[in-house]
Motif scaffolding. Sequence first.
Motif, PDB file in Angstrom:
ATOM      1  N   THR A  86      32.837  46.172 -28.625  1.00  0.00           N
ATOM      2  CA  THR A  86      31.958  46.935 -27.956  1.00  0.00           C
ATOM      3  C   THR A  86      32.499  46.987 -26.367  1.00  0.00           C
ATOM      4  OG1 THR A  86      29.584  47.191 -27.047  1.00  0.00           O
ATOM      5  CG2 THR A  86      30.363  44.989 -27.596  1.00  0.00           C
ATOM      6  N   HIS A  87      31.897  47.763 -25.509  1.00  0.00           N
ATOM      7  CA  HIS A  87      32.466  48.316 -24.222  1.00  0.00           C
ATOM      8  C   HIS A  87      31.930  47.285 -23.180  1.00  0.00           C
ATOM      9  CE1 HIS A  87      28.811  50.471 -23.485  1.00  0.00           C
ATOM     10  NE2 HIS A  87      28.966  50.130 -22.079  1.00  0.00           N
ATOM     11  N   TRP A 111      30.398  43.250 -22.267  1.00  0.00           N
ATOM     12  CA  TRP A 111      30.255  41.750 -23.102  1.00  0.00           C
ATOM     13  C   TRP A 111      29.890  40.772 -21.855  1.00  0.00           C
ATOM     14  CZ3 TRP A 111      31.948  40.171 -28.220  1.00  0.00           C
ATOM     15  CH2 TRP A 111      32.602  41.308 -28.814  1.00  0.00           C
ATOM     16  N   CYS A 167      24.713  44.694 -22.819  1.00  0.00           N
ATOM     17  CA  CYS A 167      25.931  43.812 -23.146  1.00  0.00           C
ATOM     18  C   CYS A 167      25.842  43.102 -24.385  1.00  0.00           C
ATOM     19  CB  CYS A 167      26.288  42.975 -22.076  1.00  0.00           C
ATOM     20  SG  CYS A 167      26.632  43.557 -20.564  1.00  0.00           S
ATOM     21  N   ARG A 168      27.009  42.800 -25.181  1.00  0.00           N
ATOM     22  CA  ARG A 168      26.947  41.742 -26.437  1.00  0.00           C
ATOM     23  C   ARG A 168      27.058  40.647 -25.651  1.00  0.00           C
ATOM     24  NH1 ARG A 168      29.796  42.440 -31.086  1.00  0.00           N
ATOM     25  NH2 ARG A 168      28.692  44.558 -31.044  1.00  0.00           N
ATOM     26  N   GLN A 202      30.779  47.538 -35.726  1.00  0.00           N
ATOM     27  CA  GLN A 202      29.984  46.935 -34.505  1.00  0.00           C
ATOM     28  C   GLN A 202      30.635  45.882 -33.954  1.00  0.00           C
ATOM     29  OE1 GLN A 202      26.766  48.193 -33.504  1.00  0.00           O
ATOM     30  NE2 GLN A 202      27.675  49.845 -34.965  1.00  0.00           N
TER      31      GLN A 202
END
Length: 384
Positions: free
Chosen positions: A36-37, A39, A165-166, A33
């Motif tokens: 990711t794509h 942020w 988003c992260r 995890q």
Amino acid sequence: MSARVFEGLVGQTAVISALESAITAARENSTGQEMTHAWLFTGPPGSGRSNAAKAFAAALICKNSGCGECDDCRTAFLGTHPDVEILDVNGISIKIDEIREVVSRSAWGASLSKWRVVVIEDCDRMTEAAANALLKALEEPSSQTIWLLCAPTLQDVLPTIRSRCRHLNLKTPTASEISNYLQKSLGANIEEAELAARISQGHIGKARGFLKDPSFNAKRKKSFDFLFSVKSEGSAITAAAKLIEFANENAELRTSERNEKESEELKSALQSGARGLVSGGAKALKDLEKDQKARFTRIVKDEIDGVLLDYSTFLRDCLAGQGPFINSDLSSEIERISSQNKTGQISALLIKLSEIRESLTTNASQLLLVESFFLRFAPLNNGH
Ligand SMILES: [Zn+2]
């Protein structure tokens, strides 16, 4: 030991460690995890949210995971790397056409590295239509594209975008974190590092400017000259006019070069042989002019607010009455005003000043706002 490219992210240990895990995961093609794509970087002005995004972009495409020295790192930061695109606000908002263009370019995939990275600074300035266009891209991610969005707070971003988003939040660095950074990375001595750290009020770019940029100090000195010249109604009005003029001059300096370059580029793109401008060319030029005017207005406000922020740290020093002062280089003025006035008067003016700064974000007259502050400051500066 963190990547060199993250060194300028002062006081952001948690953010750096999340980014480093992501880079390791990306490098090892991990299915975990960590990477990711999309942020989202948030944080108060000066905390370095867009620098964090740019550093991450550099670390993703650099062959040494963010050495901070190679061509990939350098050009990534500038947004001139073929696999890194940095979208900043041209006018007052990011429009749907700009997002559509970025989205269609993102479909090309990466050319030199493994990723294609798009940084959107101030994504809180997207129009609703632009935000929806971006949302579609985030919902159907291409395997190579990484989106890095920046905004002041989470609330500034549509919940639908937020949830894709992260989120990483940058905090305001403490004075001692800034001071340590200035000493370690910029070779400042302890006295100047501490003064710069206090004056910058957690704004790392300001702290750096105070140490390295002589024009920064000249600007600060001039701003305080205006303030100390205010001793009567007449001088308050004169000083307000001068301050507004000064803010306009500084905004001109900050925008003129970029404006000229943009106009020239657009004109040459619109030229069609001997026949002059292509159809629609005149409108495109007018739109650009409008955007540039909007940007200029925004920067003038920014300049005025920067000066008023300096004044508010000065008043806080006067209120405290004894050091260590934020503006320790102005201690004699601080002590004079502090000893000649009641704390109630100083704190009332400080509250008024924060209202004035708030009003600056509206369409209220800048000149009247600054005048109203100086008119209230005059009796304090007089000791009456
Ligand atoms: Zn590098």
